[in-house]
Design a protein around this motif. Structure first.
Motif, PDB file in Angstrom:
ATOM      1  N   ILE A 155      -3.270   7.724  39.684  1.00  0.00           N
ATOM      2  CA  ILE A 155      -2.790   8.303  40.938  1.00  0.00           C
ATOM      3  C   ILE A 155      -2.212   9.678  40.678  1.00  0.00           C
ATOM      4  N   LEU A 156      -2.669  10.666  41.433  1.00  0.00           N
ATOM      5  CA  LEU A 156      -2.113  12.016  41.345  1.00  0.00           C
ATOM      6  C   LEU A 156      -0.840  12.080  42.174  1.00  0.00           C
ATOM      7  N   ARG A 160       1.303  15.329  28.126  1.00  0.00           N
ATOM      8  CA  ARG A 160       2.582  14.654  27.942  1.00  0.00           C
ATOM      9  C   ARG A 160       2.496  13.270  28.577  1.00  0.00           C
ATOM     10  N   LEU A 161       2.924  12.279  27.813  1.00  0.00           N
ATOM     11  CA  LEU A 161       2.937  10.902  28.294  1.00  0.00           C
ATOM     12  C   LEU A 161       4.388  10.450  28.379  1.00  0.00           C
ATOM     13  N   ASN A 162       4.830  10.146  29.586  1.00  0.00           N
ATOM     14  CA  ASN A 162       6.234   9.761  29.822  1.00  0.00           C
ATOM     15  C   ASN A 162       7.197  10.806  29.271  1.00  0.00           C
ATOM     16  N   GLY A 163       6.796  12.072  29.428  1.00  0.00           N
ATOM     17  CA  GLY A 163       7.655  13.180  29.018  1.00  0.00           C
ATOM     18  C   GLY A 163       7.500  13.623  27.587  1.00  0.00           C
ATOM     19  N   ASN A 164       6.697  12.908  26.789  1.00  0.00           N
ATOM     20  CA  ASN A 164       6.543  13.249  25.375  1.00  0.00           C
ATOM     21  C   ASN A 164       5.125  13.714  25.081  1.00  0.00           C
ATOM     22  N   THR A 215       3.502   7.731  33.101  1.00  0.00           N
ATOM     23  CA  THR A 215       3.240   9.019  33.738  1.00  0.00           C
ATOM     24  C   THR A 215       2.498   9.918  32.757  1.00  0.00           C
ATOM     25  N   ILE A 216       1.484  10.597  33.266  1.00  0.00           N
ATOM     26  CA  ILE A 216       0.659  11.499  32.460  1.00  0.00           C
ATOM     27  C   ILE A 216       0.782  12.893  33.053  1.00  0.00           C
ATOM     28  N   GLU A 217       1.188  13.864  32.235  1.00  0.00           N
ATOM     29  CA  GLU A 217       1.335  15.239  32.701  1.00  0.00           C
ATOM     30  C   GLU A 217       0.287  16.125  32.041  1.00  0.00           C
ATOM     31  N   ILE A 218      -0.422  16.871  32.877  1.00  0.00           N
ATOM     32  CA  ILE A 218      -1.354  17.898  32.409  1.00  0.00           C
ATOM     33  C   ILE A 218      -0.671  19.235  32.692  1.00  0.00           C
TER      34      ILE A 218
END
Length: 209
Positions: free
Chosen positions: A8-9, A70-74, A87-90
């Motif tokens: 989910i975005l 970043r996965l869960n902030g890391n 959570t996945i951050e690009i």
């Protein structure tokens, strides 16, 4: 049949919320049109990341992207198993949430459900049986919205916009939960004991059919 896993975005410049169903093959994320999830952003690599099904779980891979993941902030530098709610951050602007279908308690019954939404007459037919008396207007608008893309998670704001147009700011979470509860009750009159609408806590609602 278990609910399928979803990506989910949550955040992204110029993009509405969206979700993608994870099948048994890999899902790719990047700037290239060939990717499954296309992010039109020069800071995103052409093929930035992928999510692949390995054994009984999903794994996140960095495809040697320029700005990493970043996965869960890391920050991650190797293939990493995904877990429900990760959570996945690009970088720098995109944030996704992974929902693992195997982690939810919702399952469908052993028989197939057939749902038909008659948009012209605003009637709903479940397993060949009309819902009678007819649904209220908000109930009908909610099932019409969910049925437009089965499996997709619709956010609270999307539900408000469809079911209570013009009153988004004045609709409480309790009102939305009450609407969903009443719709589930009406559907259960035809298909008792069979979950049809799932609540992905903190994200929204989806149709399981």
């Amino acid at each position: 049949m278990s609910i399928r896993s979803l990506l989910i975005l949550q955040e992204g410049p110029g993009r509405p919320s969206a979700s993608w169903t994870l099948e048994s093959t890999a899902l790719t994320i990047g700037r290239s049109d060939s990717c499954d999830v296309v992010l039109v952003d020069r800071e995103v690599s052409r093929r930035h990341a992928s999510i692949r099904h390995e054994g009984d779980h999903w794994v996140l891979f960095d495809l040697e992207s320029r700005n990493g993941i970043r996965l869960n902030g890391n920050a991650i530098a190797r293939a990493t198993r995904l877990r429900d709610g990760d959570t996945i951050e690009i970088p720098p602007s995109y944030r996704f949430v992974f929902l693992d279908g195997d982690a939810t308690a919702w399952t469908e019954a052993g028989h197939a459900l057939r749902l038909r939404v008659d948009t012209e007459n605003r009637r709903v037919v479940l397993n060949g049986q009309p819902i009678d008396p007819p649904l209220t207007v908000p109930q009908y608008l909610l099932i019409e919205l969910l049925a437009s893309e089965p499996g997709r998670v619709f956010t609270r704001d999307e539900v408000c916009d469809r079911c209570y147009p013009g009153f988004t700011d004045g609709v409480s979470d309790l009102a939305i939960e009450g609407l969903v509860r009443r719709l589930r009750k009406r559907l259960a009159e035809v298909a008792p004991g069979t979950p049809i609408i799932a609540h992905q806590r903190g994200y929204g609602y989806q149709l399981l059919i």
